[in-house]
Motif scaffolding. Sequence first.
Motif, PDB file in Angstrom:
ATOM      1  N   LEU A 217       0.866  -1.182   0.000  1.00  0.00           N
ATOM      2  CA  LEU A 217       0.000   0.000   0.000  1.00  0.00           C
ATOM      3  C   LEU A 217       0.897   1.224   0.000  1.00  0.00           C
ATOM      4  CD1 LEU A 217      -2.688   1.422   0.132  1.00  0.00           C
ATOM      5  CD2 LEU A 217      -2.762   0.985   2.599  1.00  0.00           C
ATOM      6  N   GLN A 218       0.983   1.876  -1.162  1.00  0.00           N
ATOM      7  CA  GLN A 218       1.859   3.040  -1.304  1.00  0.00           C
ATOM      8  C   GLN A 218       1.058   4.226  -1.824  1.00  0.00           C
ATOM      9  OE1 GLN A 218       5.774   2.224  -2.731  1.00  0.00           O
ATOM     10  NE2 GLN A 218       6.071   4.260  -3.606  1.00  0.00           N
ATOM     11  N   HIS A 219       1.014   5.289  -1.013  1.00  0.00           N
ATOM     12  CA  HIS A 219       0.283   6.500  -1.347  1.00  0.00           C
ATOM     13  C   HIS A 219       1.225   7.550  -1.946  1.00  0.00           C
ATOM     14  CE1 HIS A 219      -3.149   4.915   0.755  1.00  0.00           C
ATOM     15  NE2 HIS A 219      -2.511   4.870   1.912  1.00  0.00           N
ATOM     16  N   PRO A 220       0.684   8.550  -2.652  1.00  0.00           N
ATOM     17  CA  PRO A 220       1.526   9.661  -3.104  1.00  0.00           C
ATOM     18  C   PRO A 220       2.024  10.488  -1.928  1.00  0.00           C
ATOM     19  CG  PRO A 220      -0.791  10.149  -3.486  1.00  0.00           C
ATOM     20  CD  PRO A 220      -0.729   8.722  -3.042  1.00  0.00           C
ATOM     21  N   VAL A 221       3.153  11.124  -2.106  1.00  0.00           N
ATOM     22  CA  VAL A 221       3.701  12.040  -1.101  1.00  0.00           C
ATOM     23  C   VAL A 221       3.471  13.453  -1.619  1.00  0.00           C
ATOM     24  CG1 VAL A 221       5.745  12.728   0.200  1.00  0.00           C
ATOM     25  CG2 VAL A 221       5.406  10.318  -0.438  1.00  0.00           C
ATOM     26  N   THR A 222       2.617  14.215  -0.957  1.00  0.00           N
ATOM     27  CA  THR A 222       2.161  15.494  -1.492  1.00  0.00           C
ATOM     28  C   THR A 222       3.298  16.490  -1.681  1.00  0.00           C
ATOM     29  OG1 THR A 222       1.603  16.152   0.770  1.00  0.00           O
ATOM     30  CG2 THR A 222      -0.162  15.246  -0.582  1.00  0.00           C
ATOM     31  N   THR A 223       4.304  16.434  -0.814  1.00  0.00           N
ATOM     32  CA  THR A 223       5.426  17.368  -0.926  1.00  0.00           C
ATOM     33  C   THR A 223       6.462  16.917  -1.952  1.00  0.00           C
ATOM     34  OG1 THR A 223       6.323  16.274   1.046  1.00  0.00           O
ATOM     35  CG2 THR A 223       5.219  18.394   1.365  1.00  0.00           C
ATOM     36  N   GLU A 224       6.210  15.776  -2.587  1.00  0.00           N
ATOM     37  CA  GLU A 224       7.077  15.297  -3.667  1.00  0.00           C
ATOM     38  C   GLU A 224       6.239  15.101  -4.927  1.00  0.00           C
ATOM     39  OE1 GLU A 224       8.733  11.788  -1.914  1.00  0.00           O
ATOM     40  OE2 GLU A 224       9.977  12.916  -0.501  1.00  0.00           O
ATOM     41  N   TYR A 225       5.259  15.970  -5.090  1.00  0.00           N
ATOM     42  CA  TYR A 225       4.334  15.877  -6.220  1.00  0.00           C
ATOM     43  C   TYR A 225       5.107  15.880  -7.549  1.00  0.00           C
ATOM     44  CZ  TYR A 225       0.569  16.984  -9.475  1.00  0.00           C
ATOM     45  OH  TYR A 225      -0.307  16.957 -10.525  1.00  0.00           O
ATOM     46  N   GLY A 226       4.727  14.973  -8.442  1.00  0.00           N
ATOM     47  CA  GLY A 226       5.396  14.849  -9.735  1.00  0.00           C
ATOM     48  C   GLY A 226       6.385  13.702  -9.795  1.00  0.00           C
ATOM     49  N   ARG A 227       6.681  13.099  -8.630  1.00  0.00           N
ATOM     50  CA  ARG A 227       7.650  12.004  -8.600  1.00  0.00           C
ATOM     51  C   ARG A 227       6.991  10.646  -8.345  1.00  0.00           C
ATOM     52  NH1 ARG A 227      12.185  13.182  -4.440  1.00  0.00           N
ATOM     53  NH2 ARG A 227      12.894  11.202  -5.333  1.00  0.00           N
ATOM     54  N   GLY A 228       5.653  10.630  -8.269  1.00  0.00           N
ATOM     55  CA  GLY A 228       4.949   9.405  -7.910  1.00  0.00           C
ATOM     56  C   GLY A 228       5.170   8.256  -8.870  1.00  0.00           C
ATOM     57  N   LEU A 229       5.178   8.542 -10.183  1.00  0.00           N
ATOM     58  CA  LEU A 229       5.369   7.481 -11.171  1.00  0.00           C
ATOM     59  C   LEU A 229       6.742   6.840 -11.022  1.00  0.00           C
ATOM     60  CD1 LEU A 229       4.304   5.926 -13.611  1.00  0.00           C
ATOM     61  CD2 LEU A 229       5.161   7.784 -15.082  1.00  0.00           C
ATOM     62  N   GLU A 230       7.739   7.673 -10.879  1.00  0.00           N
ATOM     63  CA  GLU A 230       9.105   7.174 -10.678  1.00  0.00           C
ATOM     64  C   GLU A 230       9.192   6.333  -9.406  1.00  0.00           C
ATOM     65  OE1 GLU A 230      13.112   9.319  -8.921  1.00  0.00           O
ATOM     66  OE2 GLU A 230      11.759  10.468 -10.198  1.00  0.00           O
ATOM     67  N   GLN A 231       8.557   6.804  -8.340  1.00  0.00           N
ATOM     68  CA  GLN A 231       8.639   6.105  -7.053  1.00  0.00           C
ATOM     69  C   GLN A 231       7.925   4.761  -7.083  1.00  0.00           C
ATOM     70  OE1 GLN A 231       7.054   9.130  -4.478  1.00  0.00           O
ATOM     71  NE2 GLN A 231       8.959  10.302  -4.428  1.00  0.00           N
ATOM     72  N   ILE A 232       6.727   4.722  -7.652  1.00  0.00           N
ATOM     73  CA  ILE A 232       5.983   3.463  -7.662  1.00  0.00           C
ATOM     74  C   ILE A 232       6.648   2.438  -8.583  1.00  0.00           C
ATOM     75  CG2 ILE A 232       4.365   3.899  -9.569  1.00  0.00           C
ATOM     76  CD1 ILE A 232       3.554   2.351  -6.115  1.00  0.00           C
ATOM     77  N   ASN A 233       7.315   2.898  -9.635  1.00  0.00           N
ATOM     78  CA  ASN A 233       8.017   1.964 -10.515  1.00  0.00           C
ATOM     79  C   ASN A 233       9.145   1.242  -9.789  1.00  0.00           C
ATOM     80  OD1 ASN A 233       6.482   2.240 -12.833  1.00  0.00           O
ATOM     81  ND2 ASN A 233       7.710   3.925 -13.648  1.00  0.00           N
ATOM     82  N   GLU A 234       9.821   1.937  -8.869  1.00  0.00           N
ATOM     83  CA  GLU A 234      10.875   1.289  -8.082  1.00  0.00           C
ATOM     84  C   GLU A 234      10.287   0.207  -7.179  1.00  0.00           C
ATOM     85  OE1 GLU A 234      14.398   1.959  -8.263  1.00  0.00           O
ATOM     86  OE2 GLU A 234      13.527   2.764 -10.122  1.00  0.00           O
TER      87      GLU A 234
END
Length: 389
Positions: A217-234
């Motif tokens: 269960l991985q949610h977006p990090v609001t203060t790192e908006y725009g990096r969610g796709l990169e983060q979830i791919n890892e």
Amino acid sequence: MARTDARTVGVVVNSRANYGRIKSVLTAIQARPDLELQLIVGASALLYRFGNVRQIIEQDGFAPAATVYTIVEGETPTTMAKSTGLAILELATLFENLKPDIVLTVADRFETMATAVAASYMNLPLAHTQGGEVTGSIDESVRHAVTKLAHLHFPATERAADNLIRMGEDPATVFCTGCPSIDIVAGLDLSLPRDIFKSYLGVGAEIDPGRPYLVVLQHPVTTEYGRGLEQINETLKAVTAFGMQTIWLWPNVDAGSDDISKGLRMYREKHHPTNLHFYRNFAVEDYARLIDNAACLVGNSSSALREGAFLGVPAVNIGTRQQGREHGPNVMHVDYRADAILAAIRTQVAHGKYERSTLFGDGSAGKRIADVLATAPLSVQKRLAYPTS
């Protein structure tokens, strides 16, 4: 029929996590003849793609006094701000109609901010759960802002209670109750129903409850908006490489949710993974059973640190969303790198269950909170309470 001699408590439930954090309090309020529950269900708790939590709430026996649609679609920082503003407008109308004696709000979501602002400006005493905690993202700012608007505080830990007092809150208004989410798991038969995965449908590979599995269960990090796709791919790379069958839950409605969802869909359509199954939501009790029986809980949900600590579930916390939050020995922290995530999963699965921790409570928070709501003096005047010596 309303009980005219009872103190009315307006409770706003806005999301699946929000409901899990407050369900035992709702039950405790309903059990007291001197309290009357006025339940308002809103925001993502009403939306199908985030689990249609209202249906679960009603199945649990709670009848909403009102519903409020406030989510502006888009899941960007702009839509979060607009959703907060819309919620203030709508909740002000509902509070005017319902006229609760006190309003109870939960934790640190942007909808929580709307509840706090509307209640405060309408001279309604505000009670707040889970204040005083330290985390990453915009949640930390929201939580502390709500603290300064609240009149009664129900922190989950001793450290959080001390933080509230050091923030200038009157010690007489701070009640260290524990986290209500622990109440659910403390009194639950945690054995896993054989049909649990079929009853929640979802999409992806078939999950065998008799074999080890991961929960992600991985949610977006609001203060790192725009990096969610990169983060979830890892995370996807690491989980796929580990090879264990995996239950993957959809992210929440915060800014960046579309990037997370996009990453999950793209990966599923491109790679057709044979070990992943995606779900929108689970009932509170079934989610507790799910993580208790998991080989490891992966992602950035606070449930890994709260319920996970009480259950002793091995957990890998990724990134900054829970940065600084108290946790038990069951949690390993890693950054957004597939190799680090994979190594941590291997370590945690090999370790197995940890000893139970009551850091976030012993299972009695709901009753304690209801007792205070029924008996505490109510006031809408706030003053700093720093020691004068």
